[in-house]
Design a protein around this motif. Structure first.
Motif, short mmCIF file in Angstrom:
data_model
loop_
_atom_site.label_atom_id
_atom_site.label_comp_id
_atom_site.label_asym_id
_atom_site.label_seq_id
_atom_site.Cartn_x
_atom_site.Cartn_y
_atom_site.Cartn_z
N LEU A 149 28.24 -16.96 61.07
CA LEU A 149 26.93 -17.23 61.65
C LEU A 149 26.55 -18.71 61.47
O LEU A 149 26.06 -19.34 62.41
CB LEU A 149 25.86 -16.33 61.02
CG LEU A 149 24.42 -16.57 61.49
CD1 LEU A 149 24.30 -16.43 63.02
CD2 LEU A 149 23.47 -15.60 60.79
N ALA A 150 26.81 -19.26 60.30
CA ALA A 150 26.51 -20.69 60.07
C ALA A 150 27.32 -21.56 61.03
O ALA A 150 26.81 -22.53 61.61
CB ALA A 150 26.80 -21.06 58.62
N ALA A 177 26.05 -24.07 64.25
CA ALA A 177 26.52 -25.46 64.45
C ALA A 177 27.13 -25.62 65.84
O ALA A 177 26.92 -26.64 66.51
CB ALA A 177 27.54 -25.83 63.37
N PHE A 178 27.87 -24.61 66.29
CA PHE A 178 28.47 -24.63 67.62
C PHE A 178 27.39 -24.79 68.70
O PHE A 178 27.49 -25.64 69.57
CB PHE A 178 29.25 -23.31 67.83
CG PHE A 178 29.76 -23.08 69.22
CD1 PHE A 178 30.93 -23.67 69.66
CD2 PHE A 178 29.08 -22.24 70.08
CE1 PHE A 178 31.41 -23.44 70.94
CE2 PHE A 178 29.55 -22.00 71.37
CZ PHE A 178 30.71 -22.60 71.79
N GLU A 179 26.34 -23.95 68.60
CA GLU A 179 25.27 -24.05 69.62
C GLU A 179 24.46 -25.34 69.47
O GLU A 179 23.99 -25.88 70.47
CB GLU A 179 24.36 -22.83 69.58
CG GLU A 179 25.00 -21.63 70.25
CD GLU A 179 24.03 -20.60 70.75
OE1 GLU A 179 24.31 -20.01 71.81
OE2 GLU A 179 22.98 -20.36 70.12
N LEU A 197 26.87 -27.82 71.22
CA LEU A 197 27.28 -27.58 72.62
C LEU A 197 26.25 -26.83 73.47
O LEU A 197 26.53 -26.49 74.61
CB LEU A 197 28.60 -26.82 72.64
CG LEU A 197 29.77 -27.57 72.00
CD1 LEU A 197 31.01 -26.70 71.96
CD2 LEU A 197 30.06 -28.85 72.75
N GLY A 198 25.07 -26.57 72.92
CA GLY A 198 24.03 -25.89 73.68
C GLY A 198 24.18 -24.38 73.64
O GLY A 198 25.18 -23.85 73.18
N ARG A 199 23.15 -23.70 74.13
CA ARG A 199 23.17 -22.23 74.15
C ARG A 199 24.40 -21.75 74.90
O ARG A 199 24.71 -22.23 75.98
CB ARG A 199 21.90 -21.70 74.80
CG ARG A 199 21.82 -20.17 74.79
CD ARG A 199 20.49 -19.73 75.37
NE ARG A 199 20.46 -18.30 75.59
CZ ARG A 199 20.00 -17.40 74.71
NH1 ARG A 199 19.52 -17.81 73.55
NH2 ARG A 199 20.00 -16.12 75.00
N ASP A 200 25.10 -20.81 74.29
CA ASP A 200 26.33 -20.25 74.85
C ASP A 200 27.41 -21.29 75.13
O ASP A 200 28.29 -21.09 75.96
CB ASP A 200 26.04 -19.44 76.12
CG ASP A 200 25.22 -18.19 75.84
OD1 ASP A 200 25.35 -17.62 74.73
OD2 ASP A 200 24.45 -17.77 76.73
#
Length: 142
Positions: free
Chosen positions: A89-90, A94-96, A99-102
């Motif tokens: 989850l952490a 960081a991914f979103e 790189l934005g939502r989805d």
């Protein structure tokens, strides 16, 4: 992996111990350089890298509460994501953030509708078994 590179062989897991039948990888290489040290059972990469120890670190328990994890993992599941643990989850957060939502700003990967693509994140993986976006293996849907 190529099927001819994986096989089952009797492997001695402890010095002086009995040989036990185990799955192993890189069979041709291990047979070419057969020594006691060249044989080992086939374990996921995170076992050999030591990441399994980090994944159980209390750090994640302090960073994300159980309630927060359950609620957010459920919300993300409705969006097509499989969130395995608090560390995942952490990393997803960081991914979103990057790189934005989805992952809308992902430079090379396209996210498909929920129920398509990778079983863990819905990104297009083609026929690949491993998803290089979320790490799912196997990434293909059955």
């Amino acid at each position: 992996g190529r099927p001819e590179c994986i096989g089952s062989r009797p492997i001695q897991l402890a010095l002086g111990g009995p040989k036990v039948e185990h799955a192993t990888g890189k069979v041709a290489l291990r047979e070419a350089f057969a020594t006691v040290a060249s044989w080992r059972r086939k374990d996921p990469i995170e076992v050999g890298s030591g990441i399994t120890v980090i994944g159980h670190d209390p750090f994640w328990a302090e960073l994300i509460s159980d309630e927060e994890y359950r609620a957010e993992a459920a919300a993300l599941a409705s969006r097509g994501y499989v969130i395995k643990n608090k560390e995942h989850l952490a990393n997803f957060r960081a991914f979103e953030a990057a790189l934005g939502r989805d992952g809308a700003r992902h430079p090379t990967r396209k996210r498909l509708p929920v129920g398509q693509g990778c079983a863990g994140c819905c990104f297009d993986v083609g026929s690949a078994l491993f998803c290089d976006v979320c790490g799912a293996y196997p990434a293909t849907r059955s």
